[in-house]
Design a protein around this motif. Structure first.
Motif, mmCIF file in Angstrom:
data_model
loop_
_atom_site.group_PDB
_atom_site.id
_atom_site.type_symbol
_atom_site.label_atom_id
_atom_site.label_comp_id
_atom_site.label_asym_id
_atom_site.label_seq_id
_atom_site.Cartn_x
_atom_site.Cartn_y
_atom_site.Cartn_z
ATOM 1 N N GLN A 55 0.840 -1.204 0.000
ATOM 2 C CA GLN A 55 0.000 0.000 0.000
ATOM 3 C C GLN A 55 0.877 1.257 0.000
ATOM 4 O OE1 GLN A 55 -3.236 -0.381 -0.197
ATOM 5 N NE2 GLN A 55 -3.175 -2.581 0.132
ATOM 6 N N THR A 56 0.286 2.350 -0.452
ATOM 7 C CA THR A 56 1.041 3.606 -0.393
ATOM 8 C C THR A 56 0.390 4.626 0.533
ATOM 9 O OG1 THR A 56 -0.086 4.296 -2.388
ATOM 10 C CG2 THR A 56 2.141 3.429 -2.655
ATOM 11 N N GLY A 57 -0.905 4.522 0.735
ATOM 12 C CA GLY A 57 -1.581 5.498 1.601
ATOM 13 C C GLY A 57 -2.253 4.797 2.761
ATOM 14 N N ILE A 58 -2.969 5.577 3.565
ATOM 15 C CA ILE A 58 -3.718 5.029 4.700
ATOM 16 C C ILE A 58 -4.827 4.105 4.164
ATOM 17 C CG2 ILE A 58 -5.314 5.676 6.552
ATOM 18 C CD1 ILE A 58 -2.907 6.934 7.451
ATOM 19 N N VAL A 59 -4.972 2.942 4.789
ATOM 20 C CA VAL A 59 -5.994 1.981 4.368
ATOM 21 C C VAL A 59 -7.115 1.961 5.408
ATOM 22 C CG1 VAL A 59 -6.385 -0.434 3.755
ATOM 23 C CG2 VAL A 59 -4.162 0.597 3.327
ATOM 24 N N ASP A 60 -8.358 1.886 4.934
ATOM 25 C CA ASP A 60 -9.534 1.827 5.813
ATOM 26 C C ASP A 60 -9.579 2.993 6.804
ATOM 27 O OD1 ASP A 60 -10.129 -0.565 4.565
ATOM 28 O OD2 ASP A 60 -9.212 -1.801 6.124
ATOM 29 N N GLY A 61 -8.998 4.105 6.432
ATOM 30 C CA GLY A 61 -9.077 5.292 7.282
ATOM 31 C C GLY A 61 -8.088 5.344 8.433
ATOM 32 N N TRP A 62 -7.358 4.256 8.668
ATOM 33 C CA TRP A 62 -6.436 4.299 9.830
ATOM 34 C C TRP A 62 -5.163 3.475 9.658
ATOM 35 C CZ3 TRP A 62 -5.242 -0.302 12.301
ATOM 36 C CH2 TRP A 62 -6.051 -1.393 11.966
ATOM 37 N N ASP A 74 21.282 -18.976 9.961
ATOM 38 C CA ASP A 74 21.594 -20.304 9.394
ATOM 39 C C ASP A 74 20.341 -21.037 8.937
ATOM 40 O OD1 ASP A 74 24.259 -19.789 9.893
ATOM 41 O OD2 ASP A 74 24.180 -20.700 11.879
ATOM 42 N N GLY A 75 19.455 -20.283 8.286
ATOM 43 C CA GLY A 75 18.267 -20.895 7.694
ATOM 44 C C GLY A 75 17.096 -21.088 8.649
ATOM 45 N N ARG A 76 17.276 -20.719 9.907
ATOM 46 C CA ARG A 76 16.197 -20.916 10.897
ATOM 47 C C ARG A 76 15.657 -19.560 11.319
ATOM 48 N NH1 ARG A 76 16.886 -20.838 16.540
ATOM 49 N NH2 ARG A 76 15.101 -21.702 17.637
ATOM 50 N N PRO A 77 14.312 -19.370 11.321
ATOM 51 C CA PRO A 77 13.773 -18.075 11.739
ATOM 52 C C PRO A 77 13.977 -17.840 13.237
ATOM 53 C CG PRO A 77 11.978 -19.578 11.169
ATOM 54 C CD PRO A 77 13.253 -20.307 10.903
ATOM 55 N N VAL A 78 14.564 -16.691 13.569
ATOM 56 C CA VAL A 78 14.856 -16.394 14.980
ATOM 57 C C VAL A 78 14.241 -15.077 15.433
ATOM 58 C CG1 VAL A 78 16.959 -17.776 15.215
ATOM 59 C CG2 VAL A 78 17.114 -15.447 14.288
ATOM 60 N N GLY A 79 13.585 -14.358 14.524
ATOM 61 C CA GLY A 79 12.996 -13.091 14.952
ATOM 62 C C GLY A 79 12.135 -12.488 13.875
ATOM 63 N N CYS A 80 11.416 -11.443 14.250
ATOM 64 C CA CYS A 80 10.604 -10.755 13.253
ATOM 65 C C CYS A 80 10.562 -9.265 13.564
ATOM 66 C CB CYS A 80 9.203 -11.329 13.188
ATOM 67 S SG CYS A 80 8.303 -11.215 14.697
ATOM 68 N N GLY A 81 10.290 -8.499 12.531
ATOM 69 C CA GLY A 81 10.236 -7.051 12.690
ATOM 70 C C GLY A 81 9.318 -6.458 11.654
ATOM 71 N N SER A 82 8.869 -5.249 11.948
ATOM 72 C CA SER A 82 7.959 -4.600 11.022
ATOM 73 C C SER A 82 8.338 -3.123 10.925
ATOM 74 C CB SER A 82 6.549 -4.805 11.572
ATOM 75 O OG SER A 82 5.695 -3.861 11.047
ATOM 76 N N VAL A 83 8.258 -2.600 9.706
ATOM 77 C CA VAL A 83 8.567 -1.187 9.468
ATOM 78 C C VAL A 83 7.324 -0.490 8.946
ATOM 79 C CG1 VAL A 83 9.986 0.455 8.172
ATOM 80 C CG2 VAL A 83 10.965 -1.734 8.875
ATOM 81 N N ARG A 84 6.834 0.491 9.689
ATOM 82 C CA ARG A 84 5.726 1.322 9.187
ATOM 83 C C ARG A 84 6.329 2.394 8.287
ATOM 84 N NH1 ARG A 84 3.667 1.127 14.868
ATOM 85 N NH2 ARG A 84 1.987 -0.404 14.825
ATOM 86 N N HIS A 85 5.707 2.580 7.130
ATOM 87 C CA HIS A 85 6.312 3.441 6.115
ATOM 88 C C HIS A 85 6.234 4.913 6.486
ATOM 89 C CE1 HIS A 85 5.481 0.048 2.952
ATOM 90 N NE2 HIS A 85 6.031 -0.392 4.051
ATOM 91 N N PHE A 86 5.212 5.299 7.240
ATOM 92 C CA PHE A 86 5.111 6.672 7.748
ATOM 93 C C PHE A 86 4.260 6.645 9.001
ATOM 94 C CE2 PHE A 86 1.902 6.104 4.412
ATOM 95 C CZ PHE A 86 0.737 6.474 5.057
ATOM 96 N N LEU A 87 4.181 7.787 9.666
ATOM 97 C CA LEU A 87 3.490 7.848 10.958
ATOM 98 C C LEU A 87 2.265 8.750 10.914
ATOM 99 C CD1 LEU A 87 6.591 8.097 13.326
ATOM 100 C CD2 LEU A 87 5.241 6.087 12.757
ATOM 101 N N THR A 88 1.316 8.445 11.785
ATOM 102 C CA THR A 88 0.175 9.331 12.016
ATOM 103 C C THR A 88 0.394 9.981 13.388
ATOM 104 O OG1 THR A 88 -0.960 7.516 13.119
ATOM 105 C CG2 THR A 88 -1.403 7.801 10.763
ATOM 106 N N ASP A 89 -0.476 10.937 13.734
ATOM 107 C CA ASP A 89 -0.339 11.583 15.050
ATOM 108 C C ASP A 89 -0.399 10.541 16.164
ATOM 109 O OD1 ASP A 89 -0.100 13.993 13.852
ATOM 110 O OD2 ASP A 89 -2.148 14.673 14.268
ATOM 111 N N LYS A 90 -1.282 9.551 15.978
ATOM 112 C CA LYS A 90 -1.428 8.524 17.025
ATOM 113 C C LYS A 90 -0.146 7.682 17.154
ATOM 114 C CE LYS A 90 -4.793 5.288 18.765
ATOM 115 N NZ LYS A 90 -4.441 3.893 18.512
#
Ligand SMILES: CC(C)(COP(=O)(O)OP(=O)(O)OC[C@H]1O[C@@H](n2cnc3c(N)ncnc32)[C@H](O)[C@@H]1OP(=O)(O)O)[C@@H](O)C(=O)NCCC(=O)NCCS
Length: 167
Positions: A55-62, A74-90
């Motif tokens: 997505q490029t913009g806000i989805v469903d209003g929020w 070494d091929g085994r999942p050991v963690g996860c992370g997420s990057v928000r592309h931009f921020l809202t006031d909240k």
């Protein structure tokens, strides 16, 4: 094989599913929506995650677009992370740009720092120039991880440290 970050994909399978079942549903504000899901529910959820990254913009209003990544050692999942592309006031108040988690059995051996450093590289590639992390007071490991990656504490409230990383 070493350490690498992979973007979440609809083809992700049982290894990621098993890792997500080891992570709590909410740990210091890191929300693991897949906690407790059945495998087929997780496969549906993955589709939404992949779409959300496109997505490029806000989805469903929020909903802010965000890209989900898995950390592999070494091929085994050991963690996860997420990057928000931009921020809202909240999100400027609560949530910030980045969330991450390391598999409980793999913590405290440097992987958290590596994970954030790779998420920073990905954020830079996305064209983000500044990242906010809102870290609960008392979450010393996460604060250490952020400061080790160039984070600067902007302010500390009763609940959180607001840490900015300039890319
Ligand atoms: C935060 C988190 C990702 C850190 O992962 P990790 O792999 O354990 O981190 P690292 O091993 O790279 O290092 C963490 C730092 O915290 C320190 N640390 C680790 N556990 C600690 C503890 N229980 N108390 C105090 N310090 C601790 C380590 O010594 C290290 O700091 P240092 O290098 O300055 O000594 C992990 O604890 C986690 O998944 N927590 C739950 C989810 C979460 O809180 N996410 C962040 C909020 S969005």
């Amino acid at each position: 094989m070493g350490i690498e970050l992979r973007k979440a994909a609809v083809t992700d399978g049982m290894d990621i599913y098993e890792m997500l079942q080891e992570l709590p549903a909410d740990e210091n504000g890191f929300i693991n929506q897949a906690a407790g899901m059945r495998f087929h529910e997780y496969k549906e959820w993955l589709k939404g995650k992949v779409q959300n990254a496109e997505q490029t913009g806000i989805v469903d209003g929020w909903k802010v677009p965000a890209t989900t990544f898995w950390l592999f050692e070494d091929g085994r999942p050991v963690g996860c992370g997420s990057v928000r592309h931009f921020l809202t006031d909240k999100l400027l108040e609560q949530g910030g740009n980045i969330g991450y988690s390391i598999r409980p059995s793999d913590r405290n051996r440097g992987l958290g720092k590596v994970l954030l450093s790779l998420l920073i590289d990905e954020s830079r590639k996305m064209g983000i120039d500044r990242l906010l992390l809102t870290i609960h007071n008392g979450n010393t490991p996460s604060l250490h991880v952020a400061l080790a990656n160039g984070g600067k504490i902007e302010k500390t409230t009763e609940e959180r440290n607001y840490v900015w990383i300039t890319l």
